[in-house]
Structures are given as C-alpha cells and as structure tokens.
Design a protein around this motif. Structure first.
Motif, short mmCIF file in Angstrom:
data_model
loop_
_atom_site.label_atom_id
_atom_site.label_comp_id
_atom_site.label_asym_id
_atom_site.label_seq_id
_atom_site.Cartn_x
_atom_site.Cartn_y
_atom_site.Cartn_z
N GLN A 105 0.81 -1.22 0.00
CA GLN A 105 0.00 0.00 0.00
C GLN A 105 0.85 1.27 0.00
OE1 GLN A 105 -3.48 0.01 -0.09
NE2 GLN A 105 -3.15 -2.15 -0.48
N SER A 106 2.14 1.12 -0.24
CA SER A 106 3.04 2.27 -0.07
C SER A 106 3.47 2.92 -1.38
CB SER A 106 4.27 1.84 0.73
OG SER A 106 4.89 0.75 0.10
N GLY A 107 2.74 2.67 -2.46
CA GLY A 107 3.04 3.37 -3.70
C GLY A 107 4.11 2.75 -4.55
N ASN A 108 3.97 1.46 -4.81
CA ASN A 108 4.89 0.76 -5.70
C ASN A 108 4.07 0.22 -6.86
OD1 ASN A 108 7.18 0.75 -3.72
ND2 ASN A 108 5.72 -0.47 -2.57
N VAL A 109 4.42 0.61 -8.08
CA VAL A 109 3.68 0.19 -9.25
C VAL A 109 4.64 -0.42 -10.26
CG1 VAL A 109 2.06 0.92 -11.06
CG2 VAL A 109 2.19 2.21 -8.94
N VAL A 110 4.30 -1.60 -10.73
CA VAL A 110 5.08 -2.27 -11.77
C VAL A 110 4.21 -2.26 -13.02
CG1 VAL A 110 6.23 -4.40 -12.47
CG2 VAL A 110 6.24 -3.70 -10.06
N PHE A 111 4.79 -1.89 -14.16
CA PHE A 111 4.00 -1.80 -15.39
C PHE A 111 4.89 -1.96 -16.62
CE2 PHE A 111 5.47 2.39 -14.24
CZ PHE A 111 5.81 3.01 -15.44
N ALA A 112 4.24 -2.18 -17.75
CA ALA A 112 4.93 -2.26 -19.04
C ALA A 112 4.54 -1.02 -19.84
CB ALA A 112 4.53 -3.52 -19.78
N SER A 113 5.49 -0.50 -20.61
CA SER A 113 5.22 0.69 -21.39
C SER A 113 6.08 0.72 -22.65
CB SER A 113 5.51 1.95 -20.57
OG SER A 113 5.22 3.10 -21.32
N ALA A 114 5.52 1.31 -23.70
CA ALA A 114 6.28 1.53 -24.92
C ALA A 114 7.17 2.76 -24.78
CB ALA A 114 5.33 1.70 -26.10
N VAL A 115 6.86 3.62 -23.82
CA VAL A 115 7.68 4.81 -23.55
C VAL A 115 8.99 4.34 -22.93
CG1 VAL A 115 7.82 6.97 -22.25
CG2 VAL A 115 5.63 6.24 -23.24
N ARG A 116 10.10 4.86 -23.42
CA ARG A 116 11.40 4.40 -22.93
C ARG A 116 12.17 5.47 -22.16
NH1 ARG A 116 13.69 -0.26 -26.37
NH2 ARG A 116 11.74 -1.19 -27.04
N ASP A 117 11.48 6.48 -21.72
CA ASP A 117 12.10 7.58 -20.99
C ASP A 117 11.53 7.58 -19.57
OD1 ASP A 117 12.74 10.06 -19.85
OD2 ASP A 117 12.53 11.14 -21.74
N ALA A 118 12.35 7.16 -18.60
CA ALA A 118 11.89 7.04 -17.22
C ALA A 118 11.43 8.38 -16.65
CB ALA A 118 12.98 6.43 -16.34
N GLU A 119 12.11 9.46 -16.98
CA GLU A 119 11.69 10.78 -16.47
C GLU A 119 10.33 11.17 -17.03
OE1 GLU A 119 14.66 13.88 -16.68
OE2 GLU A 119 16.24 12.47 -16.16
N ARG A 120 10.11 10.87 -18.30
CA ARG A 120 8.81 11.17 -18.91
C ARG A 120 7.71 10.33 -18.27
NH1 ARG A 120 7.63 9.81 -25.03
NH2 ARG A 120 5.39 9.97 -24.92
N LEU A 121 8.01 9.06 -17.98
CA LEU A 121 7.04 8.19 -17.31
C LEU A 121 6.69 8.74 -15.93
CD1 LEU A 121 8.57 4.74 -18.28
CD2 LEU A 121 6.35 5.63 -19.06
N ALA A 122 7.71 9.12 -15.17
CA ALA A 122 7.50 9.66 -13.82
C ALA A 122 6.67 10.94 -13.88
CB ALA A 122 8.84 9.92 -13.13
N ALA A 123 7.00 11.83 -14.80
CA ALA A 123 6.27 13.10 -14.93
C ALA A 123 4.81 12.85 -15.29
CB ALA A 123 6.93 13.99 -15.97
N GLY A 124 4.55 11.87 -16.15
CA GLY A 124 3.17 11.56 -16.54
C GLY A 124 2.35 11.05 -15.37
#
Length: 178
Positions: free
Chosen positions: A41-60
């Motif tokens: 419950q502490s905010g851990n999310v595992v996912f798959a994405s076509a986006v390859r920019d971790a900073e962009r993923l975090a910002a989204g």
C-alpha cells in the motif's frame, strides 16, 4: 514493451496523501501502460510501457495524480535492468539476515559529489550507508524506526528527492519487474 517500477514518495503514511492502490492502477493504466500491478500500500507500481524515458514516465504519473486526485506526489521510475542491478548490488546483504534492517533510498537524480562526500551518519548511530549513483544502500543494525538517518535527512543532505524501501520490497519489486 519495457517493464518499469514507479516508486511514489510519501503516500499512505498515516492520513497523509492517501491513494487507494486500485485508483493508482487505474491512473497508470489510463496513461496507456499495460500489465499494471501494485505492491503493498506504499506506492509501488510495476508496469509495461512503450515509452522508454523514465523521467517522462514519472512526470506523466505525477501529473495524473495531481490532475485526478489533487495530490502532489513525487514519483521515481526505474527500469527492469536497473532494479535487477539494485537488488544484486547491496553491499550489506551478506552482513545482515534481517531484511528490515536493509533499505534502499531511491534518488530522483545522482547527488553532487560534494554532498555525497559531506554525508555522515548522525552522531551516536550504528547505521551505515553507501551511495551508488541514484541509490543509497542503508544498513541499520539497530533498526530504522528511531534512526535520524531518515529519508528526510537524506533529502536535506543530498539535495535531491528520495523515497526509501526496505530490502524485502526492493527484491520483490525487482522480481515483479523481471
């Protein structure tokens, strides 16, 4: 598609920044990511994405949380290979059998060398740390609960946003992302 782990800072601690994991999964899925799973419950999310920019993923994810839930929550993202390296690189793992005494602070960015060099364990504590890039490996022989070498202390001294996970969570997240 690549797999990622998103680590949210400071949610579900007491009454602060409450986010239901079902809402978090819905938000991340709504951003177009797939196979979205949460851990604890502490905010851990595992996912798959076509986006390859971790900073962009975090910002989204940060933007979606702000827009839909009205919360400002820092999000840090690591890829599968990064998580595997972190889980395999703990310099204290061979010294400690209790995973609650081993933690990793994930940093938004690598801190300045001068700040790392100036970082010390608060007086009278037996804790130890090793800064490696954007992670700080932490060992608390006497436990984390009363230590002043906290996430807030690390943020202040290193000058970067961080979020801390215990060793059991780090290993579980690395396994889920693999």
């Amino acid at each position: 598609m690549d797999r990622y782990v998103a680590l949210l800072r400071g949610i579900n601690l007491g009454s602060h920044a409450r986010i239901a994991m079902a809402d978090l999964r819905r938000l991340v899925t709504g951003l177009g990511h797939e196979d979205v799973r949460t851990y604890l419950q502490s905010g851990n999310v595992v996912f798959a994405s076509a986006v390859r920019d971790a900073e962009r993923l975090a910002a989204g994810i940060e933007r979606a949380i702000a827009d839909e839930l009205g919360l400002t929550v820092p999000v840090l993202v690591r890829g599968t290979r990064e998580m595997a390296a972190i889980a395999g690189g703990n310099p204290y793992a061979g010294r400690e059998d209790d995973p609650t005494k081993l933690l990793v602070a994930f940093l938004r960015a690598a801190p300045e060398r001068s700040r790392v060099d100036a970082l010390t364990v608060p007086g009278g504590e037996t804790a130890a740390f090793t800064v490696t890039g954007r992670e700080v490996y932490l060992h608390y022989p006497d436990g984390y609960g009363r230590s002043k070498l906290s996430n807030a202390y690390l943020e202040k001294k290193l000058g970067v946003v961080s979020t801390t996970r215990n060793w059991k969570s780090v290993r579980a997240l690395a396994d889920l992302a693999a």
